[in-house]
Enzyme design. Structure first.
Site, PDB file in Angstrom:
ATOM      1  N   ASP A 407      51.524  52.637  53.925  1.00  0.00           N
ATOM      2  CA  ASP A 407      50.866  51.521  53.654  1.00  0.00           C
ATOM      3  C   ASP A 407      49.261  51.430  53.331  1.00  0.00           C
ATOM      4  O   ASP A 407      48.492  52.113  53.784  1.00  0.00           O
ATOM      5  CB  ASP A 407      50.971  50.449  54.897  1.00  0.00           C
ATOM      6  N   GLU A 460      52.097  52.946  48.897  1.00  0.00           N
ATOM      7  CA  GLU A 460      51.929  51.582  48.375  1.00  0.00           C
ATOM      8  C   GLU A 460      50.527  51.395  47.936  1.00  0.00           C
ATOM      9  O   GLU A 460      49.719  51.360  48.550  1.00  0.00           O
ATOM     10  CB  GLU A 460      51.941  50.732  49.608  1.00  0.00           C
TER      11      GLU A 460
END
Length: 727
Positions: A407, A460
């Site tokens: 993330d 990401e």
């Protein structure tokens, strides 16, 4: 005092107040020259005796030194011994003395910790059930190099920080203690005094393998791994399933709000409901929003504090292992979102863990995210890198997870991420790149590839950072795949336009192919697009209800035929009207409506066709696997391209008509003469469409078009995508 002691007043006072920093120097069995004695800190005890560990005979009576809670007595012979403690209420406890045991961590552990290369960190630090000299108990260890004193507290000692102070091991800065008699399931924390001696709030274990459910914040002693895996065949074969030429389709899920069904949502429920659903829908993987322990459910797991512990919300760690095993048995992989970028500042967590900025930067310009009110890991500190890499490996190795979606990578790569001028510190070269974070990501990916071949890492990353999926040997970050945020943004922006204006936004579809092969991409329609007032996917679509459904089906048709792996957040597959709410569930009653069932059936068929047609996945990451046929028909908002597999694989022609006007007798040149079978039509009646199409197949005609000697004369349904296979 009721007896003479060799302790000086200062030492006795420190023991009584819980500030003495070297407990093994004064507690346990010692010899002061006049004979051996035993000393223990047991506040509240009514009486204490030492008994022979074999015979049970009393070998010492320990008397309290005043009202300090410190007991001491001369011992006659026996070693080993046990302490027999009488507590108020007639409770008697007999236990081995924690301070009768020698050094716990071995030289190899200390060496690896010192080198910051202990990738099995949870086996050394944290709470580990073990046996020492035939005595069962729990060995505790925690890294707190700047602490003045550390004790372990829990239900077993009434959370009294005076009772179980720990020994520090230099130079590693690790504190350790073996507490006899403890078993799995015990709650615990670490009571730390900072460098100035002041007590901090009790801290949860950074390397805990289990934790109590929120709102509780204690760590829980996890038992030895007992789950018996049955997925050997899957683990042996999964590397090929993850190659760039393989079909990958991720079903992104927040387990707590997927389906409640009037039951407790846990891993067993997920085995029963989620695994077969994902398999039936044709998804190759379930991707879970973070399941590491996190204090605030409203963060969806993106502010974790227990990077080694599956959240207690859904059951014990072995149940999570059972879930992964069940998914593998059903032919479905499991990816978990993993958050090494930042952590919340809850007082029981990592923030200023030993009274100093241990895991984070001291300077808030480097160490604090104002957007998220979280602390940023100090990636330049080797011990922090070791901690994070060991966490990632723990999920991959201990739980057989097939991949980690990392993330917020963009926030790690740039020192000025979401910061104004003057709010960030340049690197030592004067630039904005976070060189330490880059080094960490490269190190992490290199270790994963070496230790867990077949597992994948997915970034990401929302910027144009070059080489995210390039190998570390070539200067890249070393990820296997990257989310294509540009494709997501441009495509959704295009789809949100009223069709009458789409001709002015034609590049929203074509521009992505300029860079589509610069990385190995995943095309994400993720949870981020259906929260915070953004609305559901279907509510982003323009037009009346019929057109909204047609547009959504066309979006999915484009996505599944476009180069790149696929990711869809739960609820999108049934065209859920409502925006995602983490306190609710997917709007399953909507599938009583044929329009919603049609979208669900389309997603299932798209997954099936994507996997079955080599041209749609084998050269997903290669420019040679894609060929524009029509990219410039702005007036009609028509796109056409061919997907190519390896030599001998049938080509697939994809045609999109992004207006509500059917276009009949639309001629498109193709390189292969003969029959082209219509393998997908998002306007099909079975999906809720108007059933405009080509009756299942079209024969070429010897009419030159688009530089080819033969062509197809097609009917293009409104707001729809069709795909035809040669042969």
């Amino acid at each position: 005092m009721t007896m003479t002691t060799t302790l000086d007043r200062t030492t006795l006072d420190q023991l009584a107040r819980g500030t003495h920093a070297d407990p093994f120097a004064v507690l346990g069995r010692h010899d002061d020259g006049d004979g051996p004695y035993i000393r223990a800190v047991l506040p509240g005890a009514e009486s204490v005796e030492a008994v022979d560990a074999t015979s049970g005979a009393v070998v010492a009576t320990l008397e309290e030194l005043g009202d300090t809670g410190v007991f001491e007595g001369a011992v006659r012979g026996a070693d080993p011994y046990r302490l027999k403690i009488r507590w108020p209420g007639g409770i008697t406890q007999e236990t081995a003395d924690p301070y009768s045991f020698g050094l716990l961590l071995g030289e190899l552990d200390l060496h690896l910790l010192g080198e910051s290369r202990h990738f099995e960190l949870a086996s050394a630090l944290g709470a580990n059930v073990t046996s020492i000299d035939g005595v069962e108990g729990v060995r505790f260890a925690v890294w707190a190099p700047n602490a003045k004193r550390v004790a372990v507290v829990g239900d077993f000692n009434s959370w009294d920080r005076r009772r179980h102070p720990m020994r520090v091991r230099f130079p590693a800065g690790v504190w350790e203690l073996f507490v006899p008699g403890l078993k799995a399931g015990e709650r615990y924390k670490f009571a730390i005094n900072g460098p100035d001696g002041a007590p901090l709030a009790d801290k949860a274990d950074p390397v805990a393998k289990s934790a109590e459910s929120a709102p509780g914040t204690a760590s829980v002693v996890a038992g030895p791994q007992t789950y018996s895996w049955t997925d050997e065949a899957w683990m042996q074969a999964r590397a090929k399933k993850h190659e760039p030429d393989a079909p990958l389709s991720f079903y992104e899920v927040h387990l707590g709000s997927w389906l409640k069904d009037g039951r407790q949502v846990d891993w067993n429920f997920a085995i029963e409901k989620l695994v077969p659903y994902a398999a039936q829908m044709g998804f190759t993987h379930i991707e879970l929003l973070p399941v590491a322990e996190h204090p605030f459910g409203g963060s969806w797991g993106y502010q974790p504090l227990g990077l080694f512990a599956p959240t207690g919300r859904y059951g014990p760690p072995d149940d999570f292992a059972k879930f992964v095993d069940a998914a593998h048995a059903a032919g479905v992989g499991v990816v978990v979102d993993w958050v090494p970028a930042h952590f919340p500042t809850d007082p029981h967590g990592l923030y200023r863990f030993d009274g100093t900025p241990l895991y984070e930067h001291a300077d808030p310009r480097e160490g604090f995210h104002t957007d998220w009110n979280t602390a940023i890991y100090n990636f330049g500190r080797r011990e922090v890198q070791n901690f994070l890499i060991a966490s990632g490996l723990h999920w991959l190795e201990r739980f057989h997870v097939d991949g980690l979606r990392v993330d917020a990578v963009a926030s790690m790569l740039y020192r000025d991420y979401s910061r104004k001028e003057g709010e960030w510190v340049p690197n030592h070269l004067g630039g904005r790149e976070n060189l330490e974070a880059i080094g960490f990501l490269q190190h992490f990916n290199a270790v994963v590839r070496e230790r867990v071949p077949g597992a994948i890492t997915i970034a990401e990353e929302s910027t144009a950072w070059p080489g995210v999926t390039r190998s570390t040997s070539e200067g890249g970050l070393g990820f296997h795949y990257k989310w294509n945020m540009g494709w997501m943004h441009d495509t959704l922006n295009y789809m949100e336009q009223n069709p009458i204006y789409r001709s002015y936004n034609h590049d929203g579809i074509t521009f992505g192919l300029v860079y589509a092969f610069s990385e190995k991409f995943v095309l994400p329609l993720s949870h981020d697009e259906v929260v915070h007032g953004k609305g559901s996917l279907i509510n982003k679509m323009p037009g009346d209800t019929w057109q909204k459904f047609a547009n959504l089906r066309a979006l999915y048709g484009l996505m599944w035929s476009h180069p790149g792996k696929k990711l869809l957040f739960m609820g999108g597959e049934i065209a859920q009207w409502r925006e995602w709410n983490h306190d609710g569930q997917v709007d399953w009653p909507s599938i009583d409506d044929p329009a919603h069932v049609g979208v669900q059936r389309l997603v299932r068929d798209l997954n099936r066709i994507y996997a079955a047609e080599p041209a749609l996945h084998r050269r997903d990451c290669e420019e040679s696997g894609f060929h524009w046929v029509i990219g410039d028909d702005r007036a009609n908002s028509v796109f056409a391209f061919r997907r190519l597999g390896n030599e001998g694989d049938p080509q697939v022609l994809v045609v999109a008509n992004m207006t509500p006007v059917p276009r009949h007798e639309y001629r498109i040149g193709v390189p292969v003469a003969g029959r082209w079978s219509e393998i997908i039509n998002t306007d099909s009646g079975i999906y809720g469409g108007s059933n405009v199409g080509n009756s299942g197949a079209v024969e070429t005609a010897p009419v030159e078009s688009h530089g080819e000697a033969q062509s197809l004369l097609l009917s293009l349904p409104p707001l729809a995508v069709i795909a035809l296979r040669a042969g």
